[in-house]
Structures are given as C-alpha cells and as structure tokens.
Scaffold this motif. Structure first.
Motif, mmCIF file in Angstrom:
data_model
loop_
_atom_site.group_PDB
_atom_site.id
_atom_site.type_symbol
_atom_site.label_atom_id
_atom_site.label_comp_id
_atom_site.label_asym_id
_atom_site.label_seq_id
_atom_site.Cartn_x
_atom_site.Cartn_y
_atom_site.Cartn_z
ATOM 1 N N TYR B 32 114.456 -68.720 -20.978
ATOM 2 C CA TYR B 32 115.064 -67.955 -20.727
ATOM 3 C C TYR B 32 114.250 -66.492 -20.565
ATOM 4 N N PHE B 34 113.236 -62.163 -20.133
ATOM 5 C CA PHE B 34 113.926 -60.692 -20.118
ATOM 6 C C PHE B 34 112.763 -59.723 -20.070
ATOM 7 N N LEU B 46 117.825 -53.780 -23.276
ATOM 8 C CA LEU B 46 117.601 -54.760 -22.228
ATOM 9 C C LEU B 46 117.748 -54.088 -20.667
ATOM 10 N N LEU B 51 118.494 -66.029 -16.741
ATOM 11 C CA LEU B 51 118.889 -67.486 -17.457
ATOM 12 C C LEU B 51 118.985 -68.426 -16.333
ATOM 13 N N SER B 94 112.756 -66.512 -24.349
ATOM 14 C CA SER B 94 113.398 -67.600 -25.339
ATOM 15 C C SER B 94 112.774 -68.962 -24.790
ATOM 16 N N ARG B 97 115.643 -72.630 -25.480
ATOM 17 C CA ARG B 97 116.914 -72.011 -25.357
ATOM 18 C C ARG B 97 117.286 -71.583 -27.149
ATOM 19 N N ASP B 98 115.799 -71.305 -27.804
ATOM 20 C CA ASP B 98 115.916 -71.094 -28.846
ATOM 21 C C ASP B 98 116.811 -69.907 -29.251
ATOM 22 N N ILE B 101 114.072 -64.761 -29.748
ATOM 23 C CA ILE B 101 113.117 -64.421 -28.144
ATOM 24 C C ILE B 101 111.693 -63.892 -28.942
#
Lengths: 118, 113
Positions: B32, B34, B46, B51, B94, B97-98, B101
């Motif tokens: 993921y 960002f 953010l 995603l 991430s 999918r931990d 981040i």
C-alpha cells in the motif's frame, strides 16, 4: 474535535533526566503511534499500539517506554535522557479493524514536541 | 530490509511550473502506498493513497501519483505548483499489508517566485 494533542511543545532536558511526553486523541481511534523525526532522516517509528493494553516496538524503541491504559492516551517515557534523543517527536492515531486495516493507514498527527538533550 | 527511497532531499521549482517528486520502494511484494505532506511547523497529513484499483490516484489540491509495479515506484506530480505547496513531502509504504508504514526521508519542495 481537538484531534491529536501533544504536550509539551518544547522541552530542554539535561543528560540523565527523565520525562514523559503526553499524547491524547479524542477521535476514538484504536491505533496510536510515536515517531521521531530527525533532519534529513524522515520519520522513525518508536512504539505503536493497536488498542488499550497492547503495545509493540517499532524500529527505534531503545531508551523509550510506553503504556496504553486508555483509548485516548499514549504517553512516551524517556528514561536517562541522552543527546541522541534530541529530536522532534510526533504522536499519531488512526482507526482500523481486524477485517479492514486500510483505514488505519490514514494517520492523524499531533503538532509535535521538540526535545533537546544537553 | 524493506525501505523507501526519496532520492531528492530538496526540489526547487518556479511557481506555476510542473513538479515531480520521486519515490521508489525496495520490494515487489504486496504494497500500500502513500504520500504525506508536512507544512512548516505542523504534523504530517495524508495527501493521497493507493490501496488497489486504478494505478493513478489524485488529491483534492491537484497532486497525483501513479503506482508502477514493475519499477516499484510511486512518483508524485503536479502540473502547476503554487506558493502554498511549499512543504516537505514524505512517501510511505506498507509492505505485505503490515500494520506499520515505513516513511521515506522526505523531499522539501521550494517554490520560487
């Protein structure tokens, strides 16, 4: 909503002193985080919590301790302060569930605490 | 170890000119992605996120970023910058999918008049 609040804004510590950085959020977020930001180094995760009573180490936990007795509060404790802990500390929070963690990546940050250890 | 690389620590650009801030990450595992922005003397917020779905994502203030899986990149672009875009921009990832981040070191965007 006040969001994420941090106190104090600034602090100067002498080597070997201890202090607690306070963090409170009023958004009913279950995830909370502590980061430190050093110039040119980005943010490093110190500790995080996925809910009251649960904490876990991040990338740079040495020299710090946390507790999470309530959903709202996530204090960071520095024991025996060292010059290497001079930094800007940010607390953040987010909301996530076990079946959908994607919301948890939208973290809301506090204004930061600038700490100098001399 | 998994990592996020922002090669440019500072990017100067004239007002109304286009800008690209580069971000590469270390692994092709499920990610993921960002971009966070930090205005002077504030915490991070953010800006946009990827995603799943369309590889091009956009923010409400004109920024966009494109997920490129083959090049493990997530560069941030804006066709015309404004003085109010002056800030530090952090790419974050991430991996697998931990819960956590990982942030890049940040790129400081300087807007020149």
């Amino acid at each position: 909503n006040a969001g994420v609040t941090q106190t104090p804004k600034f602090r100067i510590l002498k080597i070997g002193q201890s202090m607690t950085l306070q963090c409170t959020q009023d958004m009913n977020h279950n995830y909370m985080y502590w980061y430190r930001q050093d110039p040119g180094m980005g943010l490093k995760l110190i500790y995080y919590s996925v809910g009251a009573g649960i904490t876990d180490k991040g990338e740079v936990p040495n020299g710090y301790n946390v507790s999470r007795s309530t959903t709202e509060d996530f204090p960071l404790r520095l024991e025996l302060a060292a010059p290497s802990q001079t930094s800007v500390y940010f607390c953040a929070s987010s909301y996530g569930t076990e079946w959908d963690r994607t919301q948890s990546y939208e973290q809301y940050f506090g204004p930061g605490t600038r700490l100098t250890v001399t | 170890a998994q990592s996020v690389t922002q090669l440019d620590s500072q990017v100067p650009v004239f007002e109304e000119a286009p800008v690209e801030l580069r971000c590469n990450y270390s692994s092709s595992v499920s990610v993921y992605l960002f971009w966070y922005v930090q205005y002077p003397n504030q915490g991070l917020q953010l800006l946009l996120k990827y995603l799943s779905g369309s590889t091009l994502v956009k923010s409400i203030n004109g920024f966009e970023a494109e997920f490129n899986k083959s090049q493990t990149s997530f560069h941030l672009r804006k066709p015309s910058v404004h003085i109010s875009d002056t800030a530090e921009y952090f790419c974050a990832v991430s991996f697998n999918r931990d819960d956590k981040i990982i942030f890049g070191k940040g790129t400081r965007l300087h807007i020149l008049p």
